[in-house]
Write an enzyme that holds these catalytic residues in place. Structure first.
Site, PDB file in Angstrom:
ATOM      1  CB  ILE A 195      -0.881   0.020   1.276  1.00  8.45           C
ATOM      2  CG1 ILE A 195      -1.670  -1.293   1.414  1.00  8.45           C
ATOM      3  CG2 ILE A 195      -1.800   1.226   1.289  1.00  8.45           C
ATOM      4  CD1 ILE A 195      -2.653  -1.561   0.322  1.00  8.45           C
ATOM      5  CG  HIS A 215      -8.103  -6.053  -6.202  1.00  6.32           C
ATOM      6  ND1 HIS A 215      -7.191  -6.362  -5.222  1.00  6.32           N
ATOM      7  CD2 HIS A 215      -9.280  -6.620  -5.832  1.00  6.32           C
ATOM      8  CE1 HIS A 215      -7.787  -7.081  -4.284  1.00  6.32           C
ATOM      9  NE2 HIS A 215      -9.053  -7.247  -4.632  1.00  6.32           N
TER      10      HIS A 215
HETATM   11  C1  GAR Z   1      -2.578 -10.006 -10.372  1.00  8.10           C
HETATM   12  O1  GAR Z   1      -3.646 -10.913 -10.408  1.00  8.10           O
HETATM   13  C2  GAR Z   1      -2.966  -8.773  -9.586  1.00  8.10           C
HETATM   14  O2  GAR Z   1      -4.301  -8.426  -9.695  1.00  8.10           O
HETATM   15  C3  GAR Z   1      -2.664  -9.222  -8.186  1.00  8.10           C
HETATM   16  O3  GAR Z   1      -1.459  -9.904  -8.285  1.00  8.10           O
HETATM   17  C4  GAR Z   1      -1.408 -10.551  -9.559  1.00  8.10           C
HETATM   18  C5  GAR Z   1      -0.068 -10.222 -10.176  1.00  8.10           C
HETATM   19  O4  GAR Z   1       0.190 -11.027 -11.275  1.00  8.10           O
HETATM   20  N1  GAR Z   1      -2.597  -8.093  -7.306  1.00  8.10           N
HETATM   21  C6  GAR Z   1      -3.091  -8.095  -6.077  1.00  8.10           C
HETATM   22  O5  GAR Z   1      -3.572  -9.076  -5.549  1.00  8.10           O
HETATM   23  C7  GAR Z   1      -3.005  -6.764  -5.370  1.00  8.10           C
HETATM   24  N2  GAR Z   1      -3.889  -6.731  -4.252  1.00  8.10           N
HETATM   25  P1  GAR Z   1       1.469 -10.756 -12.201  1.00  8.10           P
HETATM   26  O6  GAR Z   1       2.661 -10.529 -11.259  1.00  8.10           O
HETATM   27  O7  GAR Z   1       1.622 -12.008 -12.986  1.00  8.10           O
HETATM   28  O8  GAR Z   1       1.192  -9.558 -13.046  1.00  8.10           O
END
Ligand code: GAR
Length: 214
Positions: free
Chosen positions: A103, A120
């Site tokens: 955050i 998200h």
């Molecule tokens: C994504 O699904 C994103 O929405 C989530 O982490 C993943 C990252 O994937 N973010 C959260 O949960 C934030 N609260 P990536 O590293 O493969 O792009």
């Protein structure tokens, strides 16, 4: 919340990551496919930890990277100020939090409020926080999805730009949401690429909770 439309073409993006960086990769691929048409380029990638695939993707793309780890600073405020400073050094028009699991604080928002976008893995305002997929399953939701929104001073509470819906399947309970998260990420990557491109190309304004892309 201020909403300065990106002033430069192509708009400069700083992308923040914490993990595998597949959303970052989707942005890089879309830009690579047609740099002039996309309207934005990634100028740097920042992270809150070392040794992640997201940083490797950035390095493979020849992009500068920076890492700000909370544990290297005396307080959360100092970390936030350092993250803001490191990001500002690349003069972004938009900051994209793409799987960045921190955050951001006051200093960061003072500089980048109204031009920091987060993605998200749930349909906000349901299931904010670090476990959006797990929490949706635990609640028994039949549909979930992803939300791209502007970052404000709450946890996943800023104005929503776009959302994508994904159905929950019976089998999703068996692997505790692993396959569900993968299906969400497929939708999420397309949504993020679409939203960031439109914000960059068209400009936008934020009217209360409503985001208007011109
Ligand atoms: C994504 O699904 C994103 O929405 C989530 O982490 C993943 C990252 O994937 N973010 C959260 O949960 C934030 N609260 P990536 O590293 O493969 O792009």
């Amino acid at each position: 919340m201020a909403s300065p439309p990106p002033a430069r073409t192509p708009a400069r993006l700083v992308v923040l990551v914490s993990g595998s960086g597949t959303n970052l990769q989707a942005l890089l691929d879309a830009i690579d496919e047609n740099p002039a048409a996309y309207g934005a380029r990634v100028v740097a990638v920042g992270a809150d930890r070392n040794g992640i695939a997201g940083l490797e993707r950035a390095e493979r793309a020849g992009l500068p990277t920076f890492v700000c780890r909370v544990k290297d600073f005396g307080s959360r405020e100092e970390w936030d100020a350092a993250l803001a400073e490191a990001t500002a050094a690349y003069e972004p028009d938009l900051v994209v939090s793409a799987g960045f699991m921190k955050i951001v604080g006051k200093e960061f928002l003072a500089r980048f409020g109204g031009r920091c976008v987060n993605t998200h893995p749930a349909l906000l305002p349901s299931f904010p926080g670090a476990h959006g997929v797990r929490d949706a399953l635990a609640y028994g939701a039949r549909v979930t999805g992803c939300t791209v929104h502007f970052v404000d001073d709450g946890v996943d509470t800023g104005p929503i730009i776009a959302q994508g819906v994904v159905e929950v399947r019976e089998q999703d309970y068996e692997d505790h949401g692993v396959a569900l998260h993968e299906r969400i990420k497929e939708v999420e990557r397309r949504l993020l690429v679409d939203v960031v491109g439109r914000l960059a190309r068209n400009g936008y304004r934020i009217e209360g909770r409503k985001v208007v892309i011109q």
